[in-house]
Design an enzyme around this catalytic site. Structure first.
Site, PDB file in Angstrom:
ATOM      1  N   ARG A 104      44.853  38.035  49.340  1.00 23.30           N
ATOM      2  CA  ARG A 104      44.543  36.603  49.199  1.00 23.30           C
ATOM      3  C   ARG A 104      44.952  36.160  47.811  1.00 23.30           C
ATOM      4  O   ARG A 104      44.506  36.733  46.830  1.00 23.30           O
ATOM      5  CB  ARG A 104      43.042  36.359  49.329  1.00 23.30           C
ATOM      6  CG  ARG A 104      42.506  36.431  50.686  1.00 23.30           C
ATOM      7  CD  ARG A 104      41.204  35.690  50.837  1.00 23.30           C
ATOM      8  NE  ARG A 104      40.199  35.895  49.806  1.00 23.30           N
ATOM      9  CZ  ARG A 104      39.010  35.314  49.818  1.00 23.30           C
ATOM     10  NH1 ARG A 104      38.685  34.501  50.802  1.00 23.30           N
ATOM     11  NH2 ARG A 104      38.133  35.541  48.868  1.00 23.30           N
ATOM     12  N   THR A 108      44.760  29.979  45.563  1.00 22.59           N
ATOM     13  CA  THR A 108      44.873  29.159  46.783  1.00 22.59           C
ATOM     14  C   THR A 108      44.089  29.758  47.949  1.00 22.59           C
ATOM     15  O   THR A 108      43.849  29.071  48.951  1.00 22.59           O
ATOM     16  CB  THR A 108      46.350  29.058  47.219  1.00 22.59           C
ATOM     17  OG1 THR A 108      46.804  30.390  47.533  1.00 22.59           O
ATOM     18  CG2 THR A 108      47.217  28.481  46.111  1.00 22.59           C
ATOM     19  N   ASP A 200      33.386  42.101  46.968  1.00 22.37           N
ATOM     20  CA  ASP A 200      34.804  42.348  47.273  1.00 22.37           C
ATOM     21  C   ASP A 200      34.942  43.725  47.918  1.00 22.37           C
ATOM     22  O   ASP A 200      34.740  44.752  47.268  1.00 22.37           O
ATOM     23  CB  ASP A 200      35.632  42.264  45.982  1.00 22.37           C
ATOM     24  CG  ASP A 200      37.120  42.349  46.269  1.00 22.37           C
ATOM     25  OD1 ASP A 200      37.551  43.336  46.915  1.00 22.37           O
ATOM     26  OD2 ASP A 200      37.861  41.444  45.866  1.00 22.37           O
ATOM     27  N   ASP A 203      37.520  46.232  46.300  1.00 29.78           N
ATOM     28  CA  ASP A 203      37.060  46.737  45.000  1.00 29.78           C
ATOM     29  C   ASP A 203      35.910  47.720  45.166  1.00 29.78           C
ATOM     30  O   ASP A 203      35.841  48.734  44.464  1.00 29.78           O
ATOM     31  CB  ASP A 203      36.618  45.572  44.104  1.00 29.78           C
ATOM     32  CG  ASP A 203      37.813  44.823  43.522  1.00 29.78           C
ATOM     33  OD1 ASP A 203      38.934  45.359  43.584  1.00 29.78           O
ATOM     34  OD2 ASP A 203      37.613  43.705  43.016  1.00 29.78           O
TER      35      ASP A 203
HETATM   36  C1  PRP Z   1      39.887  40.693  51.461  1.00 29.08           C
HETATM   37  C2  PRP Z   1      39.446  41.254  52.798  1.00 29.08           C
HETATM   38  C3  PRP Z   1      40.289  40.460  53.757  1.00 29.08           C
HETATM   39  C4  PRP Z   1      40.382  39.119  53.095  1.00 29.08           C
HETATM   40  C5  PRP Z   1      39.434  38.193  53.798  1.00 29.08           C
HETATM   41  O1  PRP Z   1      41.077  41.254  51.072  1.00 29.08           O
HETATM   42  O2  PRP Z   1      39.609  42.634  52.896  1.00 29.08           O
HETATM   43  O3  PRP Z   1      41.575  41.002  53.972  1.00 29.08           O
HETATM   44  O4  PRP Z   1      39.981  39.305  51.731  1.00 29.08           O
HETATM   45  O5  PRP Z   1      39.532  36.935  53.277  1.00 29.08           O
HETATM   46  P1  PRP Z   1      40.071  35.693  54.110  1.00 29.08           P
HETATM   47  O6  PRP Z   1      39.403  35.738  55.434  1.00 29.08           O
HETATM   48  O7  PRP Z   1      39.637  34.521  53.280  1.00 29.08           O
HETATM   49  O8  PRP Z   1      41.561  35.786  54.200  1.00 29.08           O
HETATM   50  P2  PRP Z   1      41.774  40.934  49.658  1.00 29.08           P
HETATM   51  O9  PRP Z   1      42.680  39.748  49.789  1.00 29.08           O
HETATM   52  O10 PRP Z   1      40.720  40.847  48.590  1.00 29.08           O
HETATM   53  O11 PRP Z   1      42.732  42.146  49.433  1.00 29.08           O
HETATM   54  P3  PRP Z   1      42.413  43.705  49.252  1.00 29.08           P
HETATM   55  O12 PRP Z   1      41.958  44.225  50.585  1.00 29.08           O
HETATM   56  O13 PRP Z   1      43.738  44.251  48.870  1.00 29.08           O
HETATM   57  O14 PRP Z   1      41.370  43.886  48.184  1.00 29.08           O
HETATM   58  N1  URA Z   2      37.091  39.260  50.738  1.00 28.83           N
HETATM   59  C1  URA Z   2      36.116  40.106  50.341  1.00 28.83           C
HETATM   60  O1  URA Z   2      36.398  41.286  50.055  1.00 28.83           O
HETATM   61  N2  URA Z   2      34.857  39.656  50.276  1.00 28.83           N
HETATM   62  C2  URA Z   2      34.527  38.394  50.586  1.00 28.83           C
HETATM   63  O2  URA Z   2      33.340  38.035  50.508  1.00 28.83           O
HETATM   64  C3  URA Z   2      35.559  37.512  50.977  1.00 28.83           C
HETATM   65  C4  URA Z   2      36.818  37.976  51.055  1.00 28.83           C
END
Ligand code: PRP
Ligand code: URA
Length: 209
Positions: A104, A108, A200, A203
């Protein structure tokens, strides 16, 4: 409209509480996500087709059931979805695993695709797309777009925690995709995080910040 199934088995709810807990460290968080994923895989595979075979027991010949061998595919959305894969494969070890890399954009909140690798016989497989979080829904919608663009025609989405906003967005964009969750939370906050959520997911799984 895609249906929403909440897996509210006591074991899933118990473990999810400790996944949410800010005091839970990386090692335990990863183990709990793995365990909940196995339990959710048990629930989501309830409708797998069976076939009859003959088996010789020590007592007599019997007609019995085995899985009919439906081709399955598990697709984690990287990075956090990876934390769910091994737990699912414990129950369905023959499933093929594809990967879709999305993050994400922090400003944005729109998803950016950076990697896709899927099994070759996409049209024949039933896919379970997995990610711990369904927040705005942008990542899930984009991942389903990506699967469909390459020929997938049977997709289910499984996550630990969903926000109502994300469920609505995914249902609107892909009414053929059923959604399987462990908990439906209250809302998103101004940063697009699920409230109360778990923070997160990526993380917490990998100890980054
Ligand atoms: C997180 C999560 C989803 C996304 C959800 O990933 O694992 O993929 O956010 O958010 P959304 O429904 O608003 O799109 P992130 O983008 O933080 O990436 P990561 O898994 O690499 O940490
Ligand atoms: N992605 C995450 O990992 N946590 C949230 O709460 C939303 C998006």
């Amino acid at each position: 409209m895609g249906k929403v199934y909440v897996f509210d088995h006591p074991l899933i709810q118990h473990k999810l509480t400790y996944i949410r807990d800010v005091k839970t460290g990386t090692k335990e968080f990863r183990e709990l996500v793995d365990e909940v994923s196995t339990l959710m895989a048990f629930e989501i595979t309830r409708d797998l087709p069976l076939q009859d075979i003959e088996v010789q027991t020590p007592v007599q010949q019997a007609s019995a059931k085995v899985l009919a061998g439906k081709k399955l595919g598990v697709v984690p959305i990287l990075r956090a979805g990876l934390g769910m894969v091994d737990g699912i494969l414990k129950l369905i070890p023959a499933a093929k695993v594809g990967h879709i890399g999305l993050y994400r954009d922090p400003k944005t909140l729109t998803p950016v695709e950076y990697y896709v690798k899927l099994p070759s016989d996409i049209e024949e497989r039933d896919f379970i797309l997995v990610d711990p979080m369904l927040a705005t829904g942008g990542s899930a919608v984009e991942a389903v777009n990506s699967l469909k663009k390459r020929g997938a025609n049977s997709i289910r989405f499984m996550c630990l925690i969903a926000a109502p906003e994300g469920v609505e967005v995914l249902q609107e964009a892909h009414p053929d995709v059923d959604i399987y969750i462990a908990a439906l939370d209250e809302k998103l906050n101004e940063k697009g995080y699920i409230v109360p959520g778990l923070g997160d997911a990526g993380d917490r799984l990998y100890g980054t910040k």
